[in-house]
Design a protein around this motif. Structure first.
Motif, mmCIF file in Angstrom:
data_model
loop_
_atom_site.group_PDB
_atom_site.id
_atom_site.type_symbol
_atom_site.label_atom_id
_atom_site.label_comp_id
_atom_site.label_asym_id
_atom_site.label_seq_id
_atom_site.Cartn_x
_atom_site.Cartn_y
_atom_site.Cartn_z
ATOM 1 N N GLU A 38 -56.165 -32.047 17.998
ATOM 2 C CA GLU A 38 -57.582 -31.691 17.835
ATOM 3 C C GLU A 38 -57.795 -30.779 16.638
ATOM 4 N N SER A 39 -56.765 -30.049 16.247
ATOM 5 C CA SER A 39 -56.908 -29.073 15.164
ATOM 6 C C SER A 39 -57.059 -29.705 13.791
ATOM 7 N N PHE A 40 -56.730 -31.007 13.644
ATOM 8 C CA PHE A 40 -56.864 -31.636 12.318
ATOM 9 C C PHE A 40 -57.543 -32.997 12.401
ATOM 10 N N LEU A 41 -58.528 -33.109 13.275
ATOM 11 C CA LEU A 41 -59.264 -34.367 13.419
ATOM 12 C C LEU A 41 -59.859 -34.869 12.094
ATOM 13 N N PRO A 42 -60.424 -34.006 11.225
ATOM 14 C CA PRO A 42 -60.970 -34.506 9.969
ATOM 15 C C PRO A 42 -59.916 -35.175 9.073
ATOM 16 N N VAL A 43 -58.661 -34.721 9.163
ATOM 17 C CA VAL A 43 -57.597 -35.350 8.377
ATOM 18 C C VAL A 43 -57.306 -36.744 8.934
ATOM 19 N N LEU A 44 -57.235 -36.865 10.241
ATOM 20 C CA LEU A 44 -57.027 -38.185 10.851
ATOM 21 C C LEU A 44 -58.134 -39.150 10.445
ATOM 22 N N ASP A 45 -59.362 -38.652 10.415
ATOM 23 C CA ASP A 45 -60.481 -39.509 10.027
ATOM 24 C C ASP A 45 -60.342 -39.965 8.575
ATOM 25 N N ALA A 46 -59.956 -39.047 7.700
ATOM 26 C CA ALA A 46 -59.795 -39.407 6.284
ATOM 27 C C ALA A 46 -58.635 -40.371 6.081
ATOM 28 N N LEU A 47 -57.582 -40.248 6.876
ATOM 29 C CA LEU A 47 -56.436 -41.153 6.754
ATOM 30 C C LEU A 47 -56.807 -42.578 7.131
ATOM 31 N N SER A 48 -57.791 -42.735 7.995
ATOM 32 C CA SER A 48 -58.123 -44.071 8.514
ATOM 33 C C SER A 48 -58.560 -45.044 7.439
ATOM 34 N N GLU A 49 -59.065 -44.545 6.314
ATOM 35 C CA GLU A 49 -59.509 -45.442 5.245
ATOM 36 C C GLU A 49 -58.777 -45.162 3.933
ATOM 37 N N SER A 50 -57.599 -44.533 4.022
ATOM 38 C CA SER A 50 -56.872 -44.117 2.819
ATOM 39 C C SER A 50 -55.903 -45.160 2.295
ATOM 40 N N GLY A 51 -55.494 -46.109 3.137
ATOM 41 C CA GLY A 51 -54.450 -47.054 2.752
ATOM 42 C C GLY A 51 -53.057 -46.551 3.057
ATOM 43 N N ILE A 52 -52.935 -45.309 3.503
ATOM 44 C CA ILE A 52 -51.641 -44.750 3.885
ATOM 45 C C ILE A 52 -51.263 -45.273 5.275
ATOM 46 N N THR A 53 -50.012 -45.699 5.432
ATOM 47 C CA THR A 53 -49.517 -46.138 6.730
ATOM 48 C C THR A 53 -49.271 -44.924 7.613
ATOM 49 N N VAL A 54 -49.883 -44.908 8.766
ATOM 50 C CA VAL A 54 -49.752 -43.782 9.698
ATOM 51 C C VAL A 54 -48.933 -44.235 10.903
#
Length: 565
Positions: A38-54
């Motif tokens: 929960e502490s880095f939800l905005p980063v998870l959101d930004a990763l979703s459209e970054s092209g980086i494999t998570v």
């Protein structure tokens, strides 16, 4: 005068979290390992459209170990993101591995809001204090506008000199702030090169030597450096060995290869190293394991001439005062060595041949072992059946002695294992490598206690359809500790027995393939079935508790200890 470089224009307004992900992309990041928080939800959101494999994992220890494995395999920082407090504490094991193994890694950690700090807020932790001794740099971003600067420094710090881990804490409210700061230019690691005077001195030392030995270790290697060192070795007909868990740095079938200095090392190689009149240590530190308990060289003044070549100047002279110290990355040093003219006289030629013959004799034939399943037979079969680009991942335990002795790593970065001796590494490392190289065979070799420290990441392999093969060597014991126990307190077993699950059934419960093997002759069919299944697999090997090292049993260690009393 050079043209003036104008600063980049301010970037479009975006959140600090989005700027963080943009900076990762700018630095070529293609994989991120995480457990969501929960502490880095905005980063998870930004990763979703970054092209980086998570890759979403099951525990933060696995997250950090996957990032370490990625860093080992690529030479680029492994990126992991975990939540504050308990998440960060779980990740500490992987952070320690990266520090001891000289692996580039960046660990991003969620943090409480800036206005709540120093109140012992929910899951609050002082990351500078907690990780300052095992990270190259531990910091916290207080000013959102400086985020690109901090991330750029993190990449430079993780990859420069002796590589290692960096910890960057991200306050929750900071990530939501809007910034217009431009992105920093991508990191270009500095590759230190040797000077001509140093090369001349090295050539002179080689000209005076009669029993030289080249020892390869450390990180920051490349395919070109691998080839350049081979050229140097062939030009000088020089005997070469590898340091602990750095076996892929040289082809074991090359006639100059003398073996590896690790746990249960070939006694003939240890003797050869002690007898060398010139030891050239390229890339490594010659730590406790490779130095056989700091017994190979005198400290601080080695009895033999030591040339220590390392990318981190702080490592030269830290333990051993070298006859010649050279601050150079393996890539630049290998290139320089490939250009050195070979001497007309090479009096060590016969020693080079003898060293390779000793290695072959040490690694060719399986040793006797109590019980019906011999790990030497398993390793010899893997050596025969796996392609040259297959990757072996493992954690820590006496079972690894069979890997070091019998398996042959024919290509760079095909052995991913912790020099720190950390258990629980094999499964998460295999997941990371299979994500990175989906077409390659990836085998995780584990002890029974070792496997269950991070066996939950087998679920990650199933989730992402990664057909890794996990071999679990089950001797119903914390075998390494039991071995030391028998040496110091023979016959008094305490705290080392294990009652294990059915590991094949464990695999099937997750949706994988499982097989149990109790005899050496049954292993080839189990390996073939595992590969043909196309699923993540566990092969459960039932091994005698008495089989503790190649050619050595627990009962023999106990009898020797009792006889000495």
């Amino acid at each position: 005068m050079p043209d003036r470089i104008d600063p980049p224009p301010a970037a479009a307004p975006r959140s600090a979290a989005r700027a963080l992900v943009q900076q990762l992309v700018a630095n070529g990041v293609d994989h991120v390992f995480t457990v969501p928080g929960e502490s880095f939800l905005p980063v998870l959101d930004a990763l979703s459209e970054s092209g980086i494999t998570v890759t979403v994992c099951r525990q933060e220890g696995g997250v950090a170990m996957m990032a370490d494995a990625y860093g080992k395999a690529t030479g680029r920082p492994g990126i992991c993101i975990v939540t504050r407090g308990p998440g960060a504490a779980n990740a500490a094991a992987g952070l320690h591995i990266a520090q001891q193994d000289s692996t580039p890694m960046i660990l991003f950690v969620g943090q409480v809001e800036r206005g709540q700090r120093d109140r012992d807020a929910f899951q609050e932790m002082d990351y500078r204090a907690a990780f300052g001794s095992i990270a190259k740099w531990a910091t916290e971003i207080d000013v959102a506008a400086r985020l690109p600067e901090y991330v750029s420094r993190a990449f430079h710090t993780a990859t420069s000199g002796r590589p290692g881990p960096v910890v960057v804490a991200l306050p929750k409210d900071m990530l939501k702030e809007t910034i217009t700061s431009p992105l920093a230019r991508p990191c270009q690691p500095v590759e230190a090169a040797p000077g001509q005077g140093e090369l001349d001195r090295l050539a002179a030392l080689l000209g005076e030597a009669r029993r030289p030995l080249l020892l390869l270790g450390g990180s920051r290697w490349s395919e070109q450096a691998y080839r350049d060192v081979r050229h140097f070795v062939e030009s000088f007909d020089l005997p070469v060995a590898t340091s602990y868990r750095r076996l892929p740095l040289f082809d074991p079938l090359h006639p100059a290869y003398a073996g590896d200095l690790g746990l249960a090392a070939n006694p003939k190689l240890v003797a050869r190293t002690k007898a060398a009149d010139l030891l050239i240590l390229l890339g490594g530190r010659l730590g406790e394991i490779a130095s056989q308990g700091y017994d190979l060289l005198g400290i601080p003044n080695p009895a033999t001439r030591l040339v220590h070549i390392h990318p981190g100047p702080e490592e030269i002279g830290r333990v051993y005062v070298p006859h010649l110290g050279i601050n150079a990355a393996p890539t630049r040093m290998a290139k320089a060595l490939a250009g050195l003219p070979a001497p007309a006289e090479r009096p060590w030629r016969e020693e080079t041949r003898a060293g390779h013959a000793d290695y072959l004799a040490w690694s060719e034939t399986e040793t006797p072992q109590p019980g019906e399943l011999n790990l030497g037979s398993v390793m010899l079969h893997l050596r025969q059946e796996l392609p040259e680009d297959a990757v072996i991942c493992n954690g820590a335990g006496n079972y690894a002695a069979w890997i070091h002795r019998f398996y042959r790593f024919r290509r760079l970065a095909t052995h991913i294992a912790p020099t720190s001796g950390s258990m629980g590494y094999g499964v998460p490392a295999a997941v990371a490598i299979k994500r990175l190289h989906p077409q390659r065979v990836v085998v995780s070799v584990n002890g029974d206690g070792d496997f269950l420290m991070n066996g939950q990441e087998f679920a990650t392999a199933v989730q992402y359809d990664l057909p890794i093969i996990c071999i679990v060597c089950d001797n119903a014991s914390y075998g390494t500790i039991r071995m030391h126990q028998e040496r110091e307190f023979p016959g008094r077993v305490s705290g080392t027995d294990l009652r294990n699950p059915d590991f094949a059934l464990y695999s099937r419960a997750f949706g994988g393939f499982g097989a149990t093997v109790e005899r050496s002759g049954d292993f080839p069919a189990a390996l073939r079935a595992a590969r043909e299944s196309g699923r993540p697999a566990i092969i459960h090997l039932k091994i005698s508790t008495d089989a503790i090292l190649p050619g050595t049993s627990l009962s023999a260690i106990r009898e020797k200890a009792l006889a000495s009393r």
